[in-house]
Each structure stands twice: as structure tokens, then as C-alpha cells.
Motif scaffolding. Sequence first.
Motif, PDB file in Angstrom:
ATOM      1  N   SER A  32       0.838  -1.198   0.000  1.00  0.00           N
ATOM      2  CA  SER A  32       0.000   0.000   0.000  1.00  0.00           C
ATOM      3  C   SER A  32       0.870   1.245   0.000  1.00  0.00           C
ATOM      4  O   SER A  32       2.047   1.210   0.366  1.00  0.00           O
ATOM      5  CB  SER A  32      -0.943   0.014   1.203  1.00  0.00           C
ATOM      6  N   PHE A  33       0.243   2.350  -0.415  1.00  0.00           N
ATOM      7  CA  PHE A  33       0.922   3.639  -0.523  1.00  0.00           C
ATOM      8  C   PHE A  33      -0.088   4.711  -0.127  1.00  0.00           C
ATOM      9  O   PHE A  33      -1.233   4.683  -0.574  1.00  0.00           O
ATOM     10  CB  PHE A  33       1.384   3.836  -1.974  1.00  0.00           C
ATOM     11  N   ASN A  34       0.319   5.641   0.720  1.00  0.00           N
ATOM     12  CA  ASN A  34      -0.507   6.773   1.130  1.00  0.00           C
ATOM     13  C   ASN A  34       0.326   8.039   1.049  1.00  0.00           C
ATOM     14  O   ASN A  34       1.481   8.059   1.480  1.00  0.00           O
ATOM     15  CB  ASN A  34      -0.968   6.623   2.582  1.00  0.00           C
ATOM     16  N   LEU A  35      -0.265   9.088   0.510  1.00  0.00           N
ATOM     17  CA  LEU A  35       0.400  10.388   0.455  1.00  0.00           C
ATOM     18  C   LEU A  35      -0.609  11.433   0.911  1.00  0.00           C
ATOM     19  O   LEU A  35      -1.704  11.535   0.352  1.00  0.00           O
ATOM     20  CB  LEU A  35       0.869  10.695  -0.973  1.00  0.00           C
ATOM     21  N   SER A  65      -7.708   2.206  -5.134  1.00  0.00           N
ATOM     22  CA  SER A  65      -6.962   3.458  -5.225  1.00  0.00           C
ATOM     23  C   SER A  65      -7.935   4.623  -5.119  1.00  0.00           C
ATOM     24  O   SER A  65      -9.146   4.456  -5.317  1.00  0.00           O
ATOM     25  CB  SER A  65      -6.196   3.528  -6.546  1.00  0.00           C
TER      26      SER A  65
END
Length: 170
Positions: A3-6, A62
Motif C-alpha cells: 500500500s501507498f498513502n500520500l 486506489s
Amino acid sequence: NGSFNLNARKGNFGVNAFFGGREQLNSTTLTTNNNTSVDSAGNTTHLFQKGSSAVKRSGYRSGLNLNWSITPKDELTGSIGFNHFGNSSSGFLNQDQATFAPVTNNLLADTTSVNNSSSRFSANAIDWSLAYKKTFKKENQELDLLYDDSYSKNTSYYMQEQDYTNVVYP
């Protein structure tokens, strides 16, 4: 899994972007079945099956969220997201079915066949929303408005073919 969060905020404007996904390693399931049954006439049938099936699956989610603090008491938030899930499988099953007469145990029928099958499934969805929040001077008073909607499309495919391997006709 991954996972990726910004998240970022400057002044009265904020943004969040995210992505998360997973994929199952290809796996194979082995199948073996041995069954004996007797019908009302006393005939005994032996069914032996052996095969395997390969399976693969994956999915991800997403999205993008935007937040605007118009004033200290007015806030507007919008978001959009995309979701996907899918799987596929393919396999075969060899079968041998033999039927024997009662007492004499003579072979009445012996049928061999192979079943081939495959399937695919895919689910895709888009979600979006728009929210407005107003807080008032009086404690515990606020106004919340929310519009939320989504659209999805699922597709399925399935195929099965059975071929008899020891008969003269198909």
C-alpha cells in the motif's frame, strides 16, 4: 500485499492519494476422488477421478481525496476511488467410471473421460462523493451534506468441456 498513502496540506487546501493492492501467488490444487455405489438392480459402479486446478487472484483499491477549508466553519471535501478484483482458474479432471453386474461381477460399461475447465471473473467499481460541513457558533450544532455514488461492472466467463476417450462416438 502493498500500500501507498500520500497526504499533503498547505493553508486551507489538503490532498490525499492512496493505493493498496494484493496478489495471490499462483497455486495449484490437486484433486483425487474414489467412489463406489450400488444401484437398485445391484450393479456396482466405481468412479475414480484425478486432476488439478491452477488459481490466480488479485485486487487493488486506489483513490484521491481533496479537502478545502473555505472558512474556519465551512469545509468541502471531494473524493473518487477505483476498485478492482479478479481471479482466474484452469484445470483438468481425468475420470474412469466402470460398472459391474451383480453376482458375476462382469464388466457392463467402462467409460473414461477428461474434463477441461477454465474461468475468469473481474469486478471493477468507481466510487465518488462530495461532502459539505458547516459548524455554527452554538456548541453541538453543525450541518452535514453528503452526496455519495458508485458504479460497478462485473464480468464472468466459464468454460467446461468433457471429452470421452474410449468411445467410438463423441
